[in-house]
Design a protein around this motif. Structure first.
Motif, PDB file in Angstrom:
ATOM      1  N   ASP B 184      34.407  15.244  95.854  1.00  0.00           N
ATOM      2  CA  ASP B 184      35.773  15.521  95.415  1.00  0.00           C
ATOM      3  C   ASP B 184      36.093  16.992  95.673  1.00  0.00           C
ATOM      4  O   ASP B 184      35.669  17.869  94.945  1.00  0.00           O
ATOM      5  N   LYS B 185      36.852  17.238  96.730  1.00  0.00           N
ATOM      6  CA  LYS B 185      37.117  18.623  97.130  1.00  0.00           C
ATOM      7  C   LYS B 185      38.289  19.223  96.354  1.00  0.00           C
ATOM      8  O   LYS B 185      39.260  18.544  96.062  1.00  0.00           O
ATOM      9  N   HIS B 186      38.192  20.500  96.100  1.00  0.00           N
ATOM     10  CA  HIS B 186      39.303  21.284  95.538  1.00  0.00           C
ATOM     11  C   HIS B 186      39.991  20.611  94.361  1.00  0.00           C
ATOM     12  O   HIS B 186      41.190  20.382  94.356  1.00  0.00           O
ATOM     13  N   HIS B 187      39.197  20.307  93.410  1.00  0.00           N
ATOM     14  CA  HIS B 187      39.678  19.685  92.191  1.00  0.00           C
ATOM     15  C   HIS B 187      40.404  20.757  91.380  1.00  0.00           C
ATOM     16  O   HIS B 187      39.854  21.815  91.126  1.00  0.00           O
ATOM     17  N   GLN B 188      41.687  20.515  91.033  1.00  0.00           N
ATOM     18  CA  GLN B 188      42.431  21.525  90.291  1.00  0.00           C
ATOM     19  C   GLN B 188      43.191  20.932  89.109  1.00  0.00           C
ATOM     20  O   GLN B 188      44.351  20.544  89.219  1.00  0.00           O
ATOM     21  N   PRO B 189      42.541  20.873  87.953  1.00  0.00           N
ATOM     22  CA  PRO B 189      43.183  20.252  86.791  1.00  0.00           C
ATOM     23  C   PRO B 189      44.257  21.159  86.169  1.00  0.00           C
ATOM     24  O   PRO B 189      44.096  22.376  86.117  1.00  0.00           O
ATOM     25  N   ILE B 190      45.342  20.539  85.704  1.00  0.00           N
ATOM     26  CA  ILE B 190      46.420  21.257  85.009  1.00  0.00           C
ATOM     27  C   ILE B 190      46.724  20.523  83.710  1.00  0.00           C
ATOM     28  O   ILE B 190      46.940  19.305  83.713  1.00  0.00           O
ATOM     29  N   ALA B 191      46.759  21.263  82.593  1.00  0.00           N
ATOM     30  CA  ALA B 191      47.096  20.634  81.311  1.00  0.00           C
ATOM     31  C   ALA B 191      48.577  20.291  81.304  1.00  0.00           C
ATOM     32  O   ALA B 191      49.386  20.975  81.935  1.00  0.00           O
ATOM     33  N   SER B 192      48.964  19.238  80.562  1.00  0.00           N
ATOM     34  CA  SER B 192      50.376  18.883  80.496  1.00  0.00           C
ATOM     35  C   SER B 192      51.146  19.982  79.768  1.00  0.00           C
ATOM     36  O   SER B 192      50.577  20.751  78.994  1.00  0.00           O
ATOM     37  N   GLN B 193      52.470  20.039  80.021  1.00  0.00           N
ATOM     38  CA  GLN B 193      53.299  21.134  79.505  1.00  0.00           C
ATOM     39  C   GLN B 193      53.502  21.058  77.998  1.00  0.00           C
ATOM     40  O   GLN B 193      53.753  22.050  77.343  1.00  0.00           O
ATOM     41  N   ASP B 194      53.420  19.841  77.443  1.00  0.00           N
ATOM     42  CA  ASP B 194      53.857  19.670  76.051  1.00  0.00           C
ATOM     43  C   ASP B 194      52.779  19.920  75.015  1.00  0.00           C
ATOM     44  O   ASP B 194      53.088  20.092  73.843  1.00  0.00           O
ATOM     45  N   ALA B 195      51.510  19.940  75.406  1.00  0.00           N
ATOM     46  CA  ALA B 195      50.488  20.106  74.367  1.00  0.00           C
ATOM     47  C   ALA B 195      49.226  20.732  74.940  1.00  0.00           C
ATOM     48  O   ALA B 195      48.956  20.647  76.134  1.00  0.00           O
ATOM     49  N   GLU B 196      48.474  21.335  74.031  1.00  0.00           N
ATOM     50  CA  GLU B 196      47.176  21.871  74.399  1.00  0.00           C
ATOM     51  C   GLU B 196      46.257  20.689  74.770  1.00  0.00           C
ATOM     52  O   GLU B 196      46.376  19.609  74.200  1.00  0.00           O
ATOM     53  N   CYS B 197      45.351  20.921  75.722  1.00  0.00           N
ATOM     54  CA  CYS B 197      44.423  19.858  76.117  1.00  0.00           C
ATOM     55  C   CYS B 197      43.001  20.262  75.740  1.00  0.00           C
ATOM     56  O   CYS B 197      42.552  21.355  76.087  1.00  0.00           O
ATOM     57  N   ILE B 198      42.320  19.386  74.997  1.00  0.00           N
ATOM     58  CA  ILE B 198      40.935  19.666  74.630  1.00  0.00           C
ATOM     59  C   ILE B 198      40.037  18.598  75.252  1.00  0.00           C
ATOM     60  O   ILE B 198      40.299  17.400  75.121  1.00  0.00           O
ATOM     61  N   CYS B 199      39.037  19.064  75.973  1.00  0.00           N
ATOM     62  CA  CYS B 199      38.144  18.146  76.686  1.00  0.00           C
ATOM     63  C   CYS B 199      36.690  18.448  76.374  1.00  0.00           C
ATOM     64  O   CYS B 199      36.317  19.596  76.127  1.00  0.00           O
ATOM     65  N   LEU B 200      35.890  17.397  76.442  1.00  0.00           N
ATOM     66  CA  LEU B 200      34.438  17.546  76.423  1.00  0.00           C
ATOM     67  C   LEU B 200      33.996  17.465  77.879  1.00  0.00           C
ATOM     68  O   LEU B 200      34.439  16.571  78.602  1.00  0.00           O
ATOM     69  N   THR B 201      33.170  18.393  78.323  1.00  0.00           N
ATOM     70  CA  THR B 201      32.703  18.281  79.704  1.00  0.00           C
ATOM     71  C   THR B 201      31.202  18.471  79.771  1.00  0.00           C
ATOM     72  O   THR B 201      30.614  19.174  78.956  1.00  0.00           O
ATOM     73  N   SER B 202      30.633  17.823  80.751  1.00  0.00           N
ATOM     74  CA  SER B 202      29.219  18.012  81.008  1.00  0.00           C
ATOM     75  C   SER B 202      29.075  18.234  82.502  1.00  0.00           C
ATOM     76  O   SER B 202      29.596  17.453  83.293  1.00  0.00           O
TER      77      SER B 202
END
Lengths: 195, 228
Positions: B184-202
Motif C-alpha cells: 500500500d503505497k503513500h498511505h495518507q490518512p485524514i481525520a474527518s472535519q467534524d470530530a477528533e479521531c482516536i485510533c489504536l494502532t499496531s
C-alpha cells in the motif's frame, strides 16, 4: 496409567459431570472428567516450544484445576463441554507463553477473550450456533488433508501462519487460502472485505 | 456498544481463525479483540471458530498421563479457594471509553494517557511493545488533521475507537479495522472535519515517510511511528 480407552463419554454425560462438580464439589465426577480430558490436554501440544514435554503436565494440571474452580461458571447453553475445555486450554497456553516471554504485555488471555465468550445470545442465535456446530462436526472430517493439516497446525500446535508456511514449505498465501477455503466449506466465514 | 451494521471493515477469515486458535501475535490479537467488542458479526464467527478448535481438540490422539499427575491434581482440590459468585468472576469496571482488553494498559482512561505531541494535529501515546518488535500505540488526530504520507515496511493494523478518518481507499468509522502493508503505497490518512479521531494502532516495523520534508525529519521521529 490414566486411561481414556473406556467407552466414549457422551456430551450430555460430560455436561452432567461438570454440573456435579459445580453443585456438589463431586470428586468422583472430577476424577472421571480428568480421565477423559487429561490425555487430550496432554496432546494439545506445545510442540514449537523446546522441552514441551516438560510443561505438558503443568498445562494439564492448570487447565483441570481451572475446571474445578470455574465449573459453576460453565453454561451449557453457550458452549458444549469440549468447546469450554478447548477455550480454557487455549487461554492457559497463551498465558503460559506470556509468562515465559513470548508475549510482552500485562493483558491476560481472559481480558482478550472473555467479552466474546461471555455474551448471552438469544434463542435464535443459539439455534444458529447449534446448527453451525453440527455442520462443523460433520464437514470437518470431509476436508482435504491439505486443509485440515493447516487447521491443526494453527489450532492444536499454536503455530502462526508464517510458522505453518515455513514448516510445510508453502508460500504464506497458500496457507491463508487453505484456511479460507476450509472455512467456506465449514460455512463459517464467507465474507472477506479486509482492505 | 454501537450497532455493528455500520462496521464495514472486518479482519479476514484467516486472521479471525488465528485469533480463535490463540496463535495470532499478541499485538494483533489486541486489535482484533477491541474490534470484536464492537462487532456482533465477528463475535458470531468466533463462536463458530471456537467449535472448530473444539472439534480438532476432541479428535486429538491421546497421550498417556501418569497416575502421579492425577494424584497431584486430586490432592490440590482441597486447597482451592471457595468458588467465586458467578457475577463477581470478571470485573467489568474500568473507563467506559476503553475496550476491555485495553483497560490494563489504559487504567486511567484515554485522558490519563501520556500523550505526546507529534505535530500540531497529532498526538500519540505508546501502550506496549511486543517481543517481535511491533509497537502498539494510541493515536489522536484533531478534526481535519492529516498524517504525513507514508509507506509501510511492515504490517500496520489500525482500529478506529472514536470519530472517523479516510484515506485514498475509503472512509473508516468506529469499530472498523484496517490492515496496511508494504504494497500500500503513500498511505495518507485524514481525520474527518467534524470530530477528533482516536485510533489504536499496531505497527510491525517503523513506517517510512515519503514526502521530501518528512524524509528530512525521519531521524527525529523515531519515538513514534507517526508524525508530520
Amino acid at each position: 496409567m490414566v486411561k481414556n480407552n473406556s467407552k466414549p463419554i457422551e456430551i450430555d454425560q460430560l455436561q452432567n459431570l461438570i454440573g456435579l462438580i459445580a453443585t456438589e464439589r463431586d470428586r468422583e465426577a472430577f476424577s472421571r472428567l480428568f480421565e477423559h480430558y487429561a490425555p487430550l490436554l496432554k496432546s494439545y501440544s506445545l510442540a514449537k516450544e523446546p522441552g514441551a514435554y516438560l510443561v505438558a503436565d503443568e498445562l494439564v494440571q492448570e487447565v483441570l484445576i481451572k475446571v474445578w474452580n470455574k465449573a459453576h461458571l460453565y453454561d451449557a447453553s453457550k458452549a458444549n463441554p469440549n468447546t469450554w475445555i478447548f477455550t480454557l486450554a487455549r487461554n492457559c497456553r497463551i498465558d503460559y507463553l506470556r509468562r515465559n516471554g513470548r508475549y510482552a504485555s500485562e493483558v491476560t488471555s481472559e481480558e482478550i477473550f472473555d467479552q466474546i465468550e461471555d455474551e448471552q445470545s438469544g434463542p435464535f442465535e443459539q439455534t444458529l450456533q447449534k446448527k453451525a456446530a453440527m455442520q462443523i462436526h460433520s464437514e470437518l472430517k470431509k476436508l482435504p488433508e491439505t486443509q485440515s493439516q493447516v487447521l491443526r497446525k494453527v489450532y492444536m500446535e499454536g503455530k502462526t501462519q508464517q510458522e505453518a508456511a515455513a514448516e510445510l514449505c508453502l508460500p504464506l498465501g497458500t496457507v491463508k487460502s487453505r484456511i479460507r477455503l476450509a472455512l467456506q466449506k465449514l460455512e463459517i466465514v464467507i465474507r472477506g472485505n479486509e482492505k | 456498544m454501537m450497532s455493528s451494521n455500520m462496521i464495514k471493515y472486518h479482519p479476514h477469515a484467516d486472521r479471525l481463525t488465528a485469533f480463535s486458535a490463540g496463535s495470532l501475535p499478541f499485538n494483533q490479537a489486541l486489535c482484533i479483540s477491541a474490534h470484536v467488542q464492537h462487532c456482533a458479526q465477528c463475535r458470531q464467527d468466533l463462536k463458530r471458530l471456537n467449535h472448530v478448535g473444539s472439534e480438532l481438540f476432541s479428535e486429538l490422539p491421546t497421550s498417556s498421563v501418569s497416575d502421579t499427575l492425577k494424584e497431584r491434581v486430586m490432592a490440590q482440590l482441597d486447597s482451592q479457594p471457595e468458588t467465586e459468585a458467578p457475577d463477581s468472576g470478571i470485573s467489568k469496571s474500568g473507563p467506559s471509553d476503553v475496550p476491555r482488553c485495553l483497560q490494563p494498559l489504559i487504567p486511567n482512561g484515554l485522558e490519563g494517557l501520556p500523550w505526546k505531541r507529534l505535530s500540531p494535529s497529532i498526538y500519540a501515546a505508546k501502550l506496549c511493545n511486543d517481543v517481535d518488535g511491533s509497537k502498539v500505540e494510541m493515536l489522536r488526530i484533531k478534526p481535519g488533521g492529516q498524517v504525513a504520507p507514508h509507506n509501510h515496511t511492515g504490517e500496520e493494523v489500525t482500529l478506529v475507537l472514536q470519530g472517523s478518518f479516510s484515506d485514498n481507499s475509503g472512509v473508516y468509522n468506529k469499530g472498523d479495522i484496517i490492515y496496511r502493508n508494504k504494497e500500500d503505497k503513500h498511505h495518507q490518512p485524514i481525520a474527518s472535519q467534524d470530530a477528533e479521531c482516536i485510533c489504536l494502532t499496531s505497527v510491525q516495523a517503523p513506517i517510512q515517510f515519503t514526502g521530501f520534508f518528512a524524509r528530512l525529519f525521519n531521524p527525529f521521529i523515531r519515538r513514534s511511528h507517526y508524525a508530520s
